[in-house]
Design a protein around this motif. Sequence first.
Motif, PDB file in Angstrom:
ATOM      1  N   TYR B 149       0.740  -1.372   0.011  1.00 20.29           N
ATOM      2  CA  TYR B 149       0.071  -0.130   0.098  1.00 20.29           C
ATOM      3  C   TYR B 149       0.917   1.346  -0.220  1.00 20.29           C
ATOM      4  O   TYR B 149       0.388   2.308  -0.446  1.00 20.29           O
ATOM      5  CB  TYR B 149      -0.831   0.004   1.395  1.00 20.29           C
ATOM      6  CG  TYR B 149      -2.082  -0.878   0.744  1.00 20.29           C
ATOM      7  CD1 TYR B 149      -3.133  -0.338   0.168  1.00 20.29           C
ATOM      8  CD2 TYR B 149      -2.185  -2.251   1.270  1.00 20.29           C
ATOM      9  CE1 TYR B 149      -4.243  -1.481  -0.013  1.00 20.29           C
ATOM     10  CE2 TYR B 149      -3.061  -2.894   1.229  1.00 20.29           C
ATOM     11  CZ  TYR B 149      -4.367  -2.580   0.456  1.00 20.29           C
ATOM     12  OH  TYR B 149      -5.071  -3.474   0.264  1.00 20.29           O
ATOM     13  N   LEU B 152       1.824   1.945  -3.490  1.00 15.07           N
ATOM     14  CA  LEU B 152       0.465   2.037  -4.116  1.00 15.07           C
ATOM     15  C   LEU B 152       0.193   3.842  -3.957  1.00 15.07           C
ATOM     16  O   LEU B 152      -0.053   4.530  -4.812  1.00 15.07           O
ATOM     17  CB  LEU B 152      -0.507   1.320  -3.789  1.00 15.07           C
ATOM     18  CG  LEU B 152      -1.816   1.498  -4.413  1.00 15.07           C
ATOM     19  CD1 LEU B 152      -2.342   0.059  -4.449  1.00 15.07           C
ATOM     20  CD2 LEU B 152      -2.796   2.398  -4.123  1.00 15.07           C
ATOM     21  N   ILE B 162      -4.663   9.061   2.060  1.00 19.40           N
ATOM     22  CA  ILE B 162      -5.207   7.730   1.522  1.00 19.40           C
ATOM     23  C   ILE B 162      -4.613   6.250   2.101  1.00 19.40           C
ATOM     24  O   ILE B 162      -5.303   5.397   2.480  1.00 19.40           O
ATOM     25  CB  ILE B 162      -5.082   7.789   0.139  1.00 19.40           C
ATOM     26  CG1 ILE B 162      -6.142   6.470  -0.676  1.00 19.40           C
ATOM     27  CG2 ILE B 162      -3.681   7.254  -0.398  1.00 19.40           C
ATOM     28  CD1 ILE B 162      -7.413   7.243  -0.733  1.00 19.40           C
ATOM     29  N   LEU B 165      -6.478   4.963   5.468  1.00 18.76           N
ATOM     30  CA  LEU B 165      -7.637   4.429   5.140  1.00 18.76           C
ATOM     31  C   LEU B 165      -7.460   3.223   4.345  1.00 18.76           C
ATOM     32  O   LEU B 165      -8.509   2.407   4.391  1.00 18.76           O
ATOM     33  CB  LEU B 165      -8.177   5.814   4.136  1.00 18.76           C
ATOM     34  CG  LEU B 165      -9.711   5.323   3.671  1.00 18.76           C
ATOM     35  CD1 LEU B 165     -10.578   5.175   4.692  1.00 18.76           C
ATOM     36  CD2 LEU B 165     -10.234   6.039   2.751  1.00 18.76           C
ATOM     37  N   LEU B 166      -6.417   3.029   3.596  1.00 19.51           N
ATOM     38  CA  LEU B 166      -6.446   1.803   2.917  1.00 19.51           C
ATOM     39  C   LEU B 166      -5.634   0.749   3.817  1.00 19.51           C
ATOM     40  O   LEU B 166      -6.151  -0.487   3.666  1.00 19.51           O
ATOM     41  CB  LEU B 166      -5.650   1.910   1.549  1.00 19.51           C
ATOM     42  CG  LEU B 166      -6.219   2.609   0.486  1.00 19.51           C
ATOM     43  CD1 LEU B 166      -5.319   2.741  -0.785  1.00 19.51           C
ATOM     44  CD2 LEU B 166      -7.398   2.201  -0.052  1.00 19.51           C
ATOM     45  N   PRO B 169      -7.486  -0.921   7.747  1.00 15.41           N
ATOM     46  CA  PRO B 169      -8.476  -2.012   7.828  1.00 15.41           C
ATOM     47  C   PRO B 169      -7.811  -3.471   7.389  1.00 15.41           C
ATOM     48  O   PRO B 169      -7.991  -4.367   7.947  1.00 15.41           O
ATOM     49  CB  PRO B 169      -9.630  -1.779   6.942  1.00 15.41           C
ATOM     50  CG  PRO B 169      -9.287  -0.368   6.317  1.00 15.41           C
ATOM     51  CD  PRO B 169      -7.798   0.240   6.847  1.00 15.41           C
ATOM     52  N   VAL B 170      -6.780  -3.192   6.511  1.00 13.78           N
ATOM     53  CA  VAL B 170      -6.095  -4.321   6.092  1.00 13.78           C
ATOM     54  C   VAL B 170      -5.171  -5.166   7.413  1.00 13.78           C
ATOM     55  O   VAL B 170      -5.165  -6.389   7.389  1.00 13.78           O
ATOM     56  CB  VAL B 170      -5.220  -4.211   4.635  1.00 13.78           C
ATOM     57  CG1 VAL B 170      -4.314  -5.438   4.394  1.00 13.78           C
ATOM     58  CG2 VAL B 170      -5.982  -3.855   3.654  1.00 13.78           C
ATOM     59  N   ALA B 172      -6.121  -4.665  10.286  1.00 13.81           N
ATOM     60  CA  ALA B 172      -6.822  -5.216  11.526  1.00 13.81           C
ATOM     61  C   ALA B 172      -6.605  -6.524  11.795  1.00 13.81           C
ATOM     62  O   ALA B 172      -6.483  -6.774  13.114  1.00 13.81           O
ATOM     63  CB  ALA B 172      -7.975  -4.614  11.194  1.00 13.81           C
ATOM     64  N   ILE B 176      -5.669  -7.676  15.627  1.00  5.63           N
ATOM     65  CA  ILE B 176      -6.185  -8.769  16.521  1.00  5.63           C
ATOM     66  C   ILE B 176      -5.458  -9.877  17.043  1.00  5.63           C
ATOM     67  O   ILE B 176      -5.327 -10.229  18.038  1.00  5.63           O
ATOM     68  CB  ILE B 176      -7.620  -9.306  15.737  1.00  5.63           C
ATOM     69  CG1 ILE B 176      -8.613  -8.131  15.389  1.00  5.63           C
ATOM     70  CG2 ILE B 176      -8.293 -10.442  16.399  1.00  5.63           C
ATOM     71  CD1 ILE B 176      -9.642  -8.315  14.464  1.00  5.63           C
ATOM     72  N   TYR B 207       0.673 -11.810   2.114  1.00  4.47           N
ATOM     73  CA  TYR B 207       0.982 -10.486   1.830  1.00  4.47           C
ATOM     74  C   TYR B 207       2.448 -10.307   0.912  1.00  4.47           C
ATOM     75  O   TYR B 207       2.613  -9.657   0.175  1.00  4.47           O
ATOM     76  CB  TYR B 207       0.700  -9.463   2.830  1.00  4.47           C
ATOM     77  CG  TYR B 207      -0.625  -8.802   2.795  1.00  4.47           C
ATOM     78  CD1 TYR B 207      -1.143  -8.085   1.905  1.00  4.47           C
ATOM     79  CD2 TYR B 207      -1.729  -9.587   3.646  1.00  4.47           C
ATOM     80  CE1 TYR B 207      -2.522  -7.803   1.776  1.00  4.47           C
ATOM     81  CE2 TYR B 207      -2.968  -9.253   3.411  1.00  4.47           C
ATOM     82  CZ  TYR B 207      -3.396  -8.251   2.583  1.00  4.47           C
ATOM     83  OH  TYR B 207      -4.566  -7.749   2.728  1.00  4.47           O
ATOM     84  N   LEU B 210       1.626 -11.683  -2.395  1.00  6.37           N
ATOM     85  CA  LEU B 210       0.778 -10.771  -3.255  1.00  6.37           C
ATOM     86  C   LEU B 210       1.747  -9.609  -3.489  1.00  6.37           C
ATOM     87  O   LEU B 210       1.864  -8.985  -4.788  1.00  6.37           O
ATOM     88  CB  LEU B 210      -0.375 -10.127  -2.321  1.00  6.37           C
ATOM     89  CG  LEU B 210      -1.692 -10.693  -2.238  1.00  6.37           C
ATOM     90  CD1 LEU B 210      -2.661  -9.838  -1.209  1.00  6.37           C
ATOM     91  CD2 LEU B 210      -2.113 -10.538  -3.574  1.00  6.37           C
ATOM     92  N   THR B 214       2.650  -8.210  -7.380  1.00  3.72           N
ATOM     93  CA  THR B 214       2.094  -6.880  -7.831  1.00  3.72           C
ATOM     94  C   THR B 214       3.008  -5.847  -7.552  1.00  3.72           C
ATOM     95  O   THR B 214       2.705  -4.866  -7.969  1.00  3.72           O
ATOM     96  CB  THR B 214       0.715  -6.269  -6.982  1.00  3.72           C
ATOM     97  OG1 THR B 214       1.088  -6.626  -5.580  1.00  3.72           O
ATOM     98  CG2 THR B 214      -0.156  -7.382  -7.286  1.00  3.72           C
TER      99      THR B 214
END
Lengths: 257, 222
Positions: B149, B152, B162, B165-166, B169-170, B172, B176, B207, B210, B214
Amino acid sequence: MVASTSSPGTRILGVAVGAGLAVLLLFALVLSPADAVQEETVRMFYVHVPTALIAFTAFFVTVGASVGYLVRRTEWWDIVAGASAEMGAVLLVATLVSGALWGRVTWGVYWTWDARLTLTALLFVLVLGYLAVRRLPLERGQRSRVSAVVGLLLAPTTIACHYATTWWRTLHQSQTVTTTDAKLDGLMLFTFALGMIVFGLLYGWLMIHRFRILWLENRVEDLSLDAAIADRLREAQPDAPRTSPTLTGSGIPGATG
Amino acid sequence: MFRDAALVAGKDLRLELRSRVGVAQVAPFALLMLILFAFALDPDRAVLQRATAGLYWVAVLFSALLAIQRAFAVESDEGVRDALRLSGLDPAGIFLGKVAAIAIQLLVLEVLLLGGVVVLYNAEPSGFALLVPTCLSATLGLAAAGCIYGVLAAGLRVKETILPLLLLPVLAPVLIAATQAFEAALGGATGEGWRWLGLLLVFAAAYVALGFGTFGLLLEES
């Protein structure tokens, strides 16, 4: 002529969705029986579950279309991904609201932090992030490529969210409908299936309109770009009259010179 | 590829060592957060002790955000990212190098914060057999997702707003799982913790994979 994104097909679809929603309300609120355990609150389920399932489907479409864009690099895939994410977000709001109301009655709270709900909240925030990326002031090709990668990254959360009740023991109900020993009464099952069809059609109908709007937005963007280029070219010729950029100036006279 | 990764990681770490931004700004910020949490929760030892694991990882998460932003900000000046693209280094190597550099900085920060919670929140570190792999895998996941991110967002005009925000949540699930495993380790009951460690490992592996796929594309876009 009134500009519109509808066509005969979408008008029929729209009427079908409207009528379907009315019939669904009739079945969900009046004709279907109250549940033995959940009593009247079960009626929320005819909105909650279909919107949730269609929302997940919508996000899977976004993920698939993002992959499609990365492979094919055409505007079509990009717009499908964007439109589907928007529709999914709307349906997910419906899911969250109906779930919260149901939870208030059954659990006594609007919200609780079990795996399903937490993941759904995360998914919602992720989709908001994705939609924020789609609104970034970038050149269209770049925006599409960045959005496609962000869209692709929605996949793990969507999958985890969908299977949350199977993977973790949660307070949230597990999948009642697909399990083989379904205890659903015939009329209840019919109402649920009707809900799925109606919300599926609603998704399709709104998708088509949203797709057309986004497509036209791109055309408007192209036209204003052309107009701006034409204007700059005219500026370069000192004797030519200057015009302000308008959407009508799509042709570029003398641009070949 | 691994040689490229070592080059990039070495460059980033040398930059951090010389500029001292991490030492002078990010680390104090993390400690400041621990102090602010204590103010917010009332200096009540019992509450702080119960919430130690969560507060620790929230502090790590926000500091990681700064470190990630910093890791890509240093390359936005003077066309360094263009140079990186043109350097002929393997994009996967660049990704691994950036992840390694961020992860090493975060690990140092985590050790520091652990000292912080011991002193300020009266936590008693134990269960190191679980604690150490938890920190390692959570950090790898943070760094890998952060790198994807980060690059990106790096090319965008609104990158400061940004990215959180991006990314948050990823991240999170990391928060936890790391909190649960950390709590289990601190509490001495490691049984539940191993399952959360598994989730952290899956997240990190996903990740990293990924990023391998990418990062090249995203680097071209930034």
